[in-house]
Design a protein around this motif. Structure first.
Motif, PDB file in Angstrom:
ATOM      1  N   ILE A  98       0.852  -1.191   0.000  1.00 32.29           N
ATOM      2  CA  ILE A  98       0.000   0.000   0.000  1.00 32.29           C
ATOM      3  C   ILE A  98       0.882   1.233   0.000  1.00 32.29           C
ATOM      4  O   ILE A  98       1.755   1.374   0.860  1.00 32.29           O
ATOM      5  N   CYS A  99       0.673   2.115  -0.955  1.00 33.16           N
ATOM      6  CA  CYS A  99       1.402   3.378  -0.986  1.00 33.16           C
ATOM      7  C   CYS A  99       0.464   4.507  -0.593  1.00 33.16           C
ATOM      8  O   CYS A  99      -0.669   4.578  -1.077  1.00 33.16           O
ATOM      9  N   ALA A 100       0.955   5.371   0.266  1.00 32.97           N
ATOM     10  CA  ALA A 100       0.181   6.522   0.729  1.00 32.97           C
ATOM     11  C   ALA A 100       1.080   7.751   0.723  1.00 32.97           C
ATOM     12  O   ALA A 100       2.305   7.620   0.833  1.00 32.97           O
ATOM     13  N   PRO A 101       0.493   8.950   0.574  1.00 34.20           N
ATOM     14  CA  PRO A 101       1.323  10.134   0.375  1.00 34.20           C
ATOM     15  C   PRO A 101       2.132  10.611   1.586  1.00 34.20           C
ATOM     16  O   PRO A 101       3.203  11.171   1.411  1.00 34.20           O
ATOM     17  N   THR A 102       1.616  10.425   2.799  1.00 39.48           N
ATOM     18  CA  THR A 102       2.304  10.989   3.961  1.00 39.48           C
ATOM     19  C   THR A 102       2.479   9.940   5.053  1.00 39.48           C
ATOM     20  O   THR A 102       1.782   8.930   5.072  1.00 39.48           O
ATOM     21  N   ARG A 103       3.397  10.231   5.966  1.00 38.98           N
ATOM     22  CA  ARG A 103       3.614   9.262   7.037  1.00 38.98           C
ATOM     23  C   ARG A 103       2.396   9.151   7.951  1.00 38.98           C
ATOM     24  O   ARG A 103       2.079   8.072   8.435  1.00 38.98           O
ATOM     25  N   GLU A 104       1.679  10.278   8.153  1.00 41.49           N
ATOM     26  CA  GLU A 104       0.475  10.241   8.983  1.00 41.49           C
ATOM     27  C   GLU A 104      -0.545   9.282   8.381  1.00 41.49           C
ATOM     28  O   GLU A 104      -1.144   8.464   9.076  1.00 41.49           O
ATOM     29  N   LEU A 105      -0.706   9.411   7.063  1.00 39.66           N
ATOM     30  CA  LEU A 105      -1.677   8.536   6.394  1.00 39.66           C
ATOM     31  C   LEU A 105      -1.242   7.084   6.421  1.00 39.66           C
ATOM     32  O   LEU A 105      -2.043   6.184   6.676  1.00 39.66           O
ATOM     33  N   ALA A 106       0.038   6.873   6.157  1.00 42.20           N
ATOM     34  CA  ALA A 106       0.557   5.503   6.175  1.00 42.20           C
ATOM     35  C   ALA A 106       0.335   4.896   7.562  1.00 42.20           C
ATOM     36  O   ALA A 106      -0.061   3.739   7.697  1.00 42.20           O
ATOM     37  N   HIS A 107       0.551   5.712   8.579  1.00 44.03           N
ATOM     38  CA  HIS A 107       0.372   5.207   9.940  1.00 44.03           C
ATOM     39  C   HIS A 107      -1.097   4.870  10.227  1.00 44.03           C
ATOM     40  O   HIS A 107      -1.404   3.841  10.824  1.00 44.03           O
ATOM     41  N   GLN A 108      -1.999   5.756   9.778  1.00 45.14           N
ATOM     42  CA  GLN A 108      -3.443   5.488   9.959  1.00 45.14           C
ATOM     43  C   GLN A 108      -3.856   4.188   9.276  1.00 45.14           C
ATOM     44  O   GLN A 108      -4.623   3.394   9.824  1.00 45.14           O
ATOM     45  N   ILE A 109      -3.363   3.983   8.059  1.00 40.17           N
ATOM     46  CA  ILE A 109      -3.705   2.759   7.315  1.00 40.17           C
ATOM     47  C   ILE A 109      -3.121   1.549   8.033  1.00 40.17           C
ATOM     48  O   ILE A 109      -3.758   0.500   8.122  1.00 40.17           O
ATOM     49  N   PHE A 110      -1.918   1.724   8.569  1.00 37.10           N
ATOM     50  CA  PHE A 110      -1.267   0.658   9.339  1.00 37.10           C
ATOM     51  C   PHE A 110      -2.146   0.242  10.527  1.00 37.10           C
ATOM     52  O   PHE A 110      -2.385  -0.951  10.759  1.00 37.10           O
ATOM     53  N   LEU A 111      -2.665   1.236  11.255  1.00 37.52           N
ATOM     54  CA  LEU A 111      -3.518   0.931  12.413  1.00 37.52           C
ATOM     55  C   LEU A 111      -4.799   0.210  11.984  1.00 37.52           C
ATOM     56  O   LEU A 111      -5.208  -0.769  12.607  1.00 37.52           O
ATOM     57  N   GLU A 112      -5.408   0.700  10.905  1.00 37.54           N
ATOM     58  CA  GLU A 112      -6.645   0.077  10.406  1.00 37.54           C
ATOM     59  C   GLU A 112      -6.364  -1.365   9.944  1.00 37.54           C
ATOM     60  O   GLU A 112      -7.147  -2.275  10.192  1.00 37.54           O
ATOM     61  N   THR A 113      -5.220  -1.561   9.298  1.00 40.43           N
ATOM     62  CA  THR A 113      -4.844  -2.891   8.805  1.00 40.43           C
ATOM     63  C   THR A 113      -4.631  -3.859   9.956  1.00 40.43           C
ATOM     64  O   THR A 113      -5.089  -5.003   9.921  1.00 40.43           O
ATOM     65  N   LYS A 114      -3.943  -3.382  11.004  1.00 34.95           N
ATOM     66  CA  LYS A 114      -3.632  -4.263  12.141  1.00 34.95           C
ATOM     67  C   LYS A 114      -4.887  -4.822  12.803  1.00 34.95           C
ATOM     68  O   LYS A 114      -4.908  -5.970  13.240  1.00 34.95           O
ATOM     69  N   LYS A 115      -5.943  -3.979  12.846  1.00 35.97           N
ATOM     70  CA  LYS A 115      -7.197  -4.417  13.473  1.00 35.97           C
ATOM     71  C   LYS A 115      -7.719  -5.690  12.823  1.00 35.97           C
ATOM     72  O   LYS A 115      -8.333  -6.523  13.477  1.00 35.97           O
ATOM     73  N   PHE A 116      -7.534  -5.815  11.504  1.00 33.80           N
ATOM     74  CA  PHE A 116      -8.108  -6.946  10.783  1.00 33.80           C
ATOM     75  C   PHE A 116      -7.074  -8.044  10.521  1.00 33.80           C
ATOM     76  O   PHE A 116      -7.430  -9.209  10.339  1.00 33.80           O
ATOM     77  N   ALA A 117      -5.805  -7.685  10.505  1.00 37.62           N
ATOM     78  CA  ALA A 117      -4.761  -8.662  10.189  1.00 37.62           C
ATOM     79  C   ALA A 117      -4.430  -9.531  11.399  1.00 37.62           C
ATOM     80  O   ALA A 117      -4.039 -10.690  11.263  1.00 37.62           O
ATOM     81  N   LYS A 118      -4.610  -8.939  12.583  1.00 36.63           N
ATOM     82  CA  LYS A 118      -4.205  -9.575  13.839  1.00 36.63           C
ATOM     83  C   LYS A 118      -4.796 -10.974  14.012  1.00 36.63           C
ATOM     84  O   LYS A 118      -4.084 -11.928  14.326  1.00 36.63           O
ATOM     85  N   ALA A 119      -6.112 -11.065  13.758  1.00 33.99           N
ATOM     86  CA  ALA A 119      -6.824 -12.327  13.982  1.00 33.99           C
ATOM     87  C   ALA A 119      -6.219 -13.470  13.153  1.00 33.99           C
ATOM     88  O   ALA A 119      -6.385 -14.639  13.499  1.00 33.99           O
ATOM     89  N   TYR A 120      -5.536 -13.133  12.077  1.00 37.40           N
ATOM     90  CA  TYR A 120      -4.994 -14.146  11.178  1.00 37.40           C
ATOM     91  C   TYR A 120      -3.488 -14.326  11.320  1.00 37.40           C
ATOM     92  O   TYR A 120      -2.882 -15.118  10.606  1.00 37.40           O
ATOM     93  N   GLY A 121      -2.875 -13.547  12.211  1.00 37.14           N
ATOM     94  CA  GLY A 121      -1.421 -13.609  12.327  1.00 37.14           C
ATOM     95  C   GLY A 121      -0.711 -13.063  11.105  1.00 37.14           C
ATOM     96  O   GLY A 121       0.438 -13.410  10.830  1.00 37.14           O
ATOM     97  N   ILE A 122      -1.398 -12.219  10.343  1.00 37.97           N
ATOM     98  CA  ILE A 122      -0.769 -11.581   9.182  1.00 37.97           C
ATOM     99  C   ILE A 122       0.052 -10.397   9.687  1.00 37.97           C
ATOM    100  O   ILE A 122      -0.430  -9.594  10.480  1.00 37.97           O
ATOM    101  N   ARG A 123       1.304 -10.325   9.211  1.00 37.95           N
ATOM    102  CA  ARG A 123       2.192  -9.272   9.696  1.00 37.95           C
ATOM    103  C   ARG A 123       2.188  -8.061   8.760  1.00 37.95           C
ATOM    104  O   ARG A 123       2.321  -8.217   7.552  1.00 37.95           O
ATOM    105  N   ALA A 124       2.043  -6.882   9.351  1.00 35.06           N
ATOM    106  CA  ALA A 124       2.082  -5.645   8.561  1.00 35.06           C
ATOM    107  C   ALA A 124       3.237  -4.780   9.048  1.00 35.06           C
ATOM    108  O   ALA A 124       3.509  -4.711  10.248  1.00 35.06           O
ATOM    109  N   SER A 125       3.936  -4.155   8.105  1.00 30.97           N
ATOM    110  CA  SER A 125       5.000  -3.210   8.452  1.00 30.97           C
ATOM    111  C   SER A 125       4.707  -1.861   7.830  1.00 30.97           C
ATOM    112  O   SER A 125       4.266  -1.785   6.689  1.00 30.97           O
TER     113      SER A 125
END
Ligand code: ADP
Ligand code: MG
Length: 238
Positions: free
Chosen positions: A103-130
Motif C-alpha cells: 500500500i502506498c500513501a502520500p504521507t507518514r500520517e496517512l501511512a500510519h493510519q492505514i497501518f492501524l486500520e490494517t492491524k485491526k483486521f490482520a491480527k486475527a490471522y497472524g498476518i504481519r504488517a509493516s
C-alpha cells in the motif's frame, strides 16, 4: 439489473467498466469468514459505507478498481478487508519472501493510519504488517522488513529506499494499492509510483483510490490498471 441500477442511484454511486459486480448491502453479503466478521463487529462497523457497498464486491472479485469518494467515506476498509481475504487465499508459499499486499500513501500520517486500520483486521490471522515511512530509522525499518511481513504500508520515497537496500523483494506482491493518488501527485511522487509499479509483477491486482480525479491521475490509472471498474460516490472534483 433495473433494481441494481436503482439501488446504485439511491446511494449516488456511479460505475463504469464492463461486467461490474453488483453492490452489497451488508458485510454478510461479502462472504467474509467468521474471524473477519468478528473483527469488523469489534470495530463497531454495522454495515458497509456507500463506497464499501460497491468497492468490496469489485475488489473481492479480483478486479482492478478506481475508487473515488470524499475523505471520511471509508475507503481504507474498502481495500484492507479484501487484502486480508487475498492474502489468506494464497497457497502456502513459505519459500517465497516479501509482502503480498503493498500500500502506498502520500504521507507518514496517512501511512500510519492505514497501518492501524490494517492491524485491526490482520491480527486475527497472524498476518504481519509493516509501516515504512520517513522520519523513522532506516536501519530499524530494514531489520523489520528483513524479519518478514505479508503487508507493507509505505510512503513512495522510503519504499524505494528500502527496495534499493534490498530490505524486501516484490516477488510475492500481487495486491497493490495506491491510496490518495491525487495527493501523491500533488506531492510530486509520480516518478516514485511509476518505479514501484514497474517492480511489481504485471499479474497483480491494482487498486487506486482518490478523493478527486485530476486528468493526470486518470492517465496514470489507465496505464497501470487492467480493465478497471471505476466507482464514483457523490460529486467529485477534478
Ligand atoms: P477515507 O479513507 O475515505 O477518508 P477512512 O477509511 O479513513 O475514510 O474512514 C473514515 C472513518 O470511518 C474511520 O474512522 C473509519 O474507522 C470509519 N469507518 C470505516 N468504515 C466504516 C463502517 N463500515 N462503519 C462505520 N465506520 C466506518
Ligand atoms: Mg483514506
Amino acid at each position: 439489473e433495473q433494481e441494481v441500477a436503482e439501488y446504485r442511484k439511491s446511494l449516488a454511486i456511479r460505475v463504469s467498466g464492463f461486467d461490474v459486480p453488483r453492490p452489497v448491502k451488508t458485510f454478510e453479503d461479502c462472504g467474509f469468514a467468521p474471524e473477519l466478521m468478528r473483527a469488523i463487529a469489534k470495530q463497531g462497523y454495522e454495515k458497509p459505507t456507500t463506497i464499501q457497498c460497491q468497492a468490496l464486491p469489485i475488489v473481492l472479485s479480483g478486479r482492478d478498481i478506481i475508487g473515488i469518494a470524499k475523505t471520511g467515506s471509508g475507503k481504507t476498509a474498502s481495500f484492507v478487508l479484501p487484502m486480508i481475504v487475498h492474502i489468506m487465499d494464497q497457497p502456502e508459499l513459505q519459500k517465497e519472501e516479501g509482502p503480498i499486499g503493498v500500500i502506498c500513501a502520500p504521507t507518514r500520517e496517512l501511512a500510519h493510519q492505514i497501518f492501524l486500520e490494517t492491524k485491526k483486521f490482520a491480527k486475527a490471522y497472524g498476518i504481519r504488517a509493516s509501516a515504512v515511512y520517513g522520519g523513522m530509522s532506516k536501519l530499524d525499518q530494514f531489520k523489520e522488513l528483513k524479519a518478514g511481513c505479508e503487508i507493507v504500508i509505505a510512503t513512495p520515497g522510503r519504499l524505494i529506499d528500502m527496495l534499493k537496500m534490498k530490505a524486501l523483494t516484490m516477488m510475492r506482491a500481487t495486491y497493490l494499492v495506491l491510496d490518495e493518488a491525487d495527493r501523491m501527485f500533488d506531492l510530486g511522487f509520480e516518478p516514485q509510483i511509476r518505479s514501484i509499479v514497474g517492480q511489481i509483477r504485471p499479474d497483480r491486482q491494482t487498486l487506486l483510490f482518490s478523493a478527486t480525479m485530476p486528468r493526470k491521475v486518470e492517465k496514470l490509472a489507465r496505464e497501470i490498471l487492467s480493465d478497471p471498474v471505476r466507482v464514483t460516490v457523490g460529486e467529485v472534483g477534478m
